[in-house]
Write a protein that holds these residues in place. Structure first.
Motif, PDB file in Angstrom:
ATOM      1  N   ASP A   1     -51.911  47.769  18.249  1.00 21.54           N
ATOM      2  CA  ASP A   1     -51.437  47.069  17.059  1.00 21.54           C
ATOM      3  C   ASP A   1     -49.995  47.503  16.816  1.00 21.54           C
ATOM      4  O   ASP A   1     -49.744  48.628  16.385  1.00 21.54           O
ATOM      5  CB  ASP A   1     -52.311  47.416  15.855  1.00 21.54           C
ATOM      6  CG  ASP A   1     -52.007  46.549  14.636  1.00 21.54           C
ATOM      7  OD1 ASP A   1     -50.836  46.144  14.479  1.00 21.54           O
ATOM      8  OD2 ASP A   1     -52.935  46.281  13.855  1.00 21.54           O
ATOM      9  N   ILE A   2     -49.046  46.598  17.095  1.00 24.54           N
ATOM     10  CA  ILE A   2     -47.637  46.959  16.976  1.00 24.54           C
ATOM     11  C   ILE A   2     -47.257  47.256  15.531  1.00 24.54           C
ATOM     12  O   ILE A   2     -46.369  48.082  15.256  1.00 24.54           O
ATOM     13  CB  ILE A   2     -46.722  45.865  17.581  1.00 24.54           C
ATOM     14  CG1 ILE A   2     -45.278  46.365  17.713  1.00 24.54           C
ATOM     15  CG2 ILE A   2     -46.792  44.583  16.773  1.00 24.54           C
ATOM     16  CD1 ILE A   2     -45.094  47.551  18.628  1.00 24.54           C
TER      17      ILE A   2
ATOM     18  N   LYS B   1     -45.449  51.316  11.543  1.00 27.01           N
ATOM     19  CA  LYS B   1     -45.687  52.130  10.344  1.00 27.01           C
ATOM     20  C   LYS B   1     -45.576  53.618  10.693  1.00 27.01           C
ATOM     21  O   LYS B   1     -44.993  54.404   9.937  1.00 27.01           O
ATOM     22  CB  LYS B   1     -47.058  51.801   9.752  1.00 27.01           C
ATOM     23  CG  LYS B   1     -47.162  50.418   9.099  1.00 27.01           C
ATOM     24  CD  LYS B   1     -46.359  50.359   7.814  1.00 27.01           C
ATOM     25  CE  LYS B   1     -46.498  49.017   7.109  1.00 27.01           C
ATOM     26  NZ  LYS B   1     -47.847  48.785   6.578  1.00 27.01           N
ATOM     27  N   ARG B   2     -46.130  53.999  11.831  1.00 22.30           N
ATOM     28  CA  ARG B   2     -46.035  55.407  12.248  1.00 22.30           C
ATOM     29  C   ARG B   2     -44.577  55.830  12.452  1.00 22.30           C
ATOM     30  O   ARG B   2     -44.201  56.979  12.182  1.00 22.30           O
ATOM     31  CB  ARG B   2     -46.807  55.624  13.548  1.00 22.30           C
ATOM     32  CG  ARG B   2     -48.325  55.511  13.410  1.00 22.30           C
ATOM     33  CD  ARG B   2     -49.012  55.904  14.714  1.00 22.30           C
ATOM     34  NE  ARG B   2     -50.462  55.720  14.623  1.00 22.30           N
ATOM     35  CZ  ARG B   2     -51.182  54.974  15.444  1.00 22.30           C
ATOM     36  NH1 ARG B   2     -50.587  54.312  16.430  1.00 22.30           N
ATOM     37  NH2 ARG B   2     -52.491  54.874  15.296  1.00 22.30           N
ATOM     38  N   LEU B   3     -43.765  54.900  12.943  1.00 23.03           N
ATOM     39  CA  LEU B   3     -42.359  55.212  13.199  1.00 23.03           C
ATOM     40  C   LEU B   3     -41.526  55.316  11.924  1.00 23.03           C
ATOM     41  O   LEU B   3     -40.387  55.786  11.962  1.00 23.03           O
ATOM     42  CB  LEU B   3     -41.735  54.130  14.097  1.00 23.03           C
ATOM     43  CG  LEU B   3     -42.256  54.012  15.532  1.00 23.03           C
ATOM     44  CD1 LEU B   3     -41.660  52.783  16.207  1.00 23.03           C
ATOM     45  CD2 LEU B   3     -41.916  55.265  16.330  1.00 23.03           C
ATOM     46  N   THR B   4     -42.070  54.843  10.810  1.00 22.31           N
ATOM     47  CA  THR B   4     -41.298  54.757   9.559  1.00 22.31           C
ATOM     48  C   THR B   4     -41.998  55.499   8.425  1.00 22.31           C
ATOM     49  O   THR B   4     -42.037  55.012   7.285  1.00 22.31           O
ATOM     50  CB  THR B   4     -41.066  53.282   9.172  1.00 22.31           C
ATOM     51  OG1 THR B   4     -42.349  52.609   9.115  1.00 22.31           O
ATOM     52  CG2 THR B   4     -40.187  52.571  10.188  1.00 22.31           C
TER      53      THR B   4
ATOM     54  N   HIS C   1     -44.932  55.794   7.694  1.00 22.81           N
ATOM     55  CA  HIS C   1     -46.044  54.991   7.166  1.00 22.81           C
ATOM     56  C   HIS C   1     -45.643  54.134   5.958  1.00 22.81           C
ATOM     57  O   HIS C   1     -46.504  53.671   5.208  1.00 22.81           O
ATOM     58  CB  HIS C   1     -47.240  55.883   6.813  1.00 22.81           C
ATOM     59  CG  HIS C   1     -47.791  56.603   8.008  1.00 22.81           C
ATOM     60  ND1 HIS C   1     -48.635  56.010   8.910  1.00 22.81           N
ATOM     61  CD2 HIS C   1     -47.561  57.856   8.470  1.00 22.81           C
ATOM     62  CE1 HIS C   1     -48.931  56.875   9.872  1.00 22.81           C
ATOM     63  NE2 HIS C   1     -48.285  58.007   9.630  1.00 22.81           N
ATOM     64  N   LEU C   2     -44.347  53.893   5.818  1.00 23.99           N
ATOM     65  CA  LEU C   2     -43.867  53.048   4.719  1.00 23.99           C
ATOM     66  C   LEU C   2     -43.581  51.628   5.195  1.00 23.99           C
ATOM     67  O   LEU C   2     -43.861  50.659   4.492  1.00 23.99           O
ATOM     68  CB  LEU C   2     -42.589  53.639   4.113  1.00 23.99           C
ATOM     69  CG  LEU C   2     -42.715  55.019   3.468  1.00 23.99           C
ATOM     70  CD1 LEU C   2     -41.340  55.510   3.014  1.00 23.99           C
ATOM     71  CD2 LEU C   2     -43.684  54.969   2.294  1.00 23.99           C
ATOM     72  N   GLY C   3     -43.014  51.513   6.377  1.00 25.07           N
ATOM     73  CA  GLY C   3     -42.550  50.229   6.890  1.00 25.07           C
ATOM     74  C   GLY C   3     -41.033  50.178   6.908  1.00 25.07           C
ATOM     75  O   GLY C   3     -40.345  51.010   6.297  1.00 25.07           O
ATOM     76  N   ALA C   4     -40.489  49.211   7.620  1.00 26.38           N
ATOM     77  CA  ALA C   4     -39.037  49.052   7.724  1.00 26.38           C
ATOM     78  C   ALA C   4     -38.468  48.494   6.432  1.00 26.38           C
ATOM     79  O   ALA C   4     -39.159  47.824   5.652  1.00 26.38           O
ATOM     80  CB  ALA C   4     -38.697  48.125   8.886  1.00 26.38           C
ATOM     81  N   ASP C   5     -37.179  48.766   6.201  1.00 26.57           N
ATOM     82  CA  ASP C   5     -36.514  48.199   5.025  1.00 26.57           C
ATOM     83  C   ASP C   5     -36.260  46.706   5.194  1.00 26.57           C
ATOM     84  O   ASP C   5     -36.373  45.933   4.240  1.00 26.57           O
ATOM     85  CB  ASP C   5     -35.180  48.914   4.786  1.00 26.57           C
ATOM     86  CG  ASP C   5     -35.352  50.401   4.552  1.00 26.57           C
ATOM     87  OD1 ASP C   5     -35.937  50.761   3.514  1.00 26.57           O
ATOM     88  OD2 ASP C   5     -34.917  51.191   5.410  1.00 26.57           O
TER      89      ASP C   5
END
Length: 382
Positions: free
Chosen positions: A234-235, A240-243, A245-249
């Motif tokens: 699941d991309i 989310k893991r890369l950010t 767990h917030l998400g990109a701006d």
């Protein structure tokens, strides 16, 4: 003249057509010196756009030399080397007066949404495009601009859509210093969007695609982090893991109607034409942006419904911004970036194809053969 001619889905040929003529005093006839095949041309080629009629000539990215002008044309003259934005616009209606050139109200009888676009079906006005030796340019005092002497042809042709649209995609994201920006799609527009995000202050740029050669180009050309979505269950979860767990701006959808989706989406969109394209990239954008973030959409979608997760967007408080790019509005700043060396558009060009071999060019581009990222077309008359 010789011109690319649509014969039906996956069927194009170079045929002899009547050379275009002046139909209105503000027309110009341009001898095409460079054209390009755009990713959105593939939507036409694959039969995804309604009212694409047999006999039409595609091509909304082109430059050339003015061959003839109508009696009222004052801003360009025969012999001028010009670049032509893909938007056809009058320059004086309610929308043009507000810089919304892509939404001109006077150039398309179907203009409830989009204005006129060269070579892009009768839903966009039915104008023949520039994958030909000559093309008629309406409103020639408004659209075309003389190409600066210092700008090379291969760079200029990419400013007529791909670079301008990618830059516009980043612009719509309202990027502020330090933002995490995710771009879905590593085609030409996605590459330019990623590159442009840095110019607007991004602190981190991530590009998602499923073709490794395009991701490699995103890493070298746009200095982006890259991830191949087929390598992850699941991309969205991975992003989310890369950010934290917030998400990109900011997330930019530079894919559009032919995103790889599930079986049902492909059947209803690509096969039965019941949707205006697969909404998978747009839904991934909605899911992977943080709450209160911005989703920018510059990927092309058909004028039909797509099953978009609008409720999720609403409940997350997202800002959704989208449009066809008002190309000429981007040119002053882009001219500066190109002249100063911050952008070299032709770096993404991988193929230069003679007009008589354009059918092979479409096949190579459509089937992702020979690591094709951006093919240019060189007409015989060039």
């Amino acid at each position: 003249m010789q011109a690319m001619t649509y014969r039906g889905p996956y069927r194009i040929a170079v045929r002899e057509k009547d050379r275009p003529t002046i139909e209105h005093p503000n027309d110009a006839i341009v001898r095409v010196t460079r054209a390009a095949i755009c990713g959105s041309d593939l939507h036409l080629y694959h039969g995804m756009m309604p009212d694409t009629r047999v006999g039409m000539t595609f091509g909304h990215e082109f430059i050339g030399v003015v061959d003839e002008v109508g009696d009222s044309v004052r801003h360009i003259a025969p012999g001028d080397r010009v670049m032509v934005p893909f938007n056809i616009f009058c320059g004086s209606c309610y929308f043009c007066a507000r810089g919304l050139y892509a939404n001109c109200h006077n150039v398309n009888p179907n203009a409830t949404a989009v204005g006129g676009i060269y070579g892009y079906s009768h839903t966009c006005g039915g104008y023949d495009g520039g994958q030909a030796e000559f093309v008629r340019v309406p409103f020639a005092d408004v659209g075309p601009s003389v190409i600066p002497e210092w700008m090379e042809d291969d760079d200029a042709v990419l400013l007529t859509d791909a670079l301008a649209t990618g830059y516009f995609g980043a612009q719509l994201g309202d990027i502020v210093e330090g933002d995490v920006v995710v771009v879905f799609g590593a085609g030409p527009v996605g590459l330019f969007a990623a590159k442009s995000a840095w110019l607007m202050g991004a602190g981190r740029v991530i590009v998602i695609d499923h073709l490794q050669y395009r991701l490699d180009k995103a890493a070298s050309f746009a200095q982006a982090e890259t991830y191949n979505f087929v390598e992850y269950d699941d991309i969205v979860v991975h992003l989310k893991r890369l950010t934290d767990h917030l998400g990109a701006d900011v997330v930019i959808d530079a894919v559009g109607a032919e995103a790889d989706g599930n079986f049902l989406q492909h059947v209803t969109a690509a096969k039965l034409k019941l949707q205006g394209g697969s909404p998978i990239a747009l839904n991934w954008a909605i899911d992977s942006v943080r709450k209160g973030g911005t989703v920018s959409v510059v990927g092309a979608y058909g004028p039909m419904f797509s099953a978009v997760k609008f409720g999720d967007a609403m409940n997350k408080g997202l800002t959704l911004r989208m449009n066809q790019c008002p190309v000429k509005r981007q040119w002053p700043r882009l001219f500066e970036h190109v002249r100063n060396g911050y952008l070299k558009p032709s770096e993404i060009v991988t193929h230069r194809i003679p007009l008589e071999h354009i059918a092979e060019g479409y096949h190579i581009f459509s089937a992702n053969l020979d690591d094709c990222i951006k093919p240019l077309i060189v007409p015989n008359a060039a």
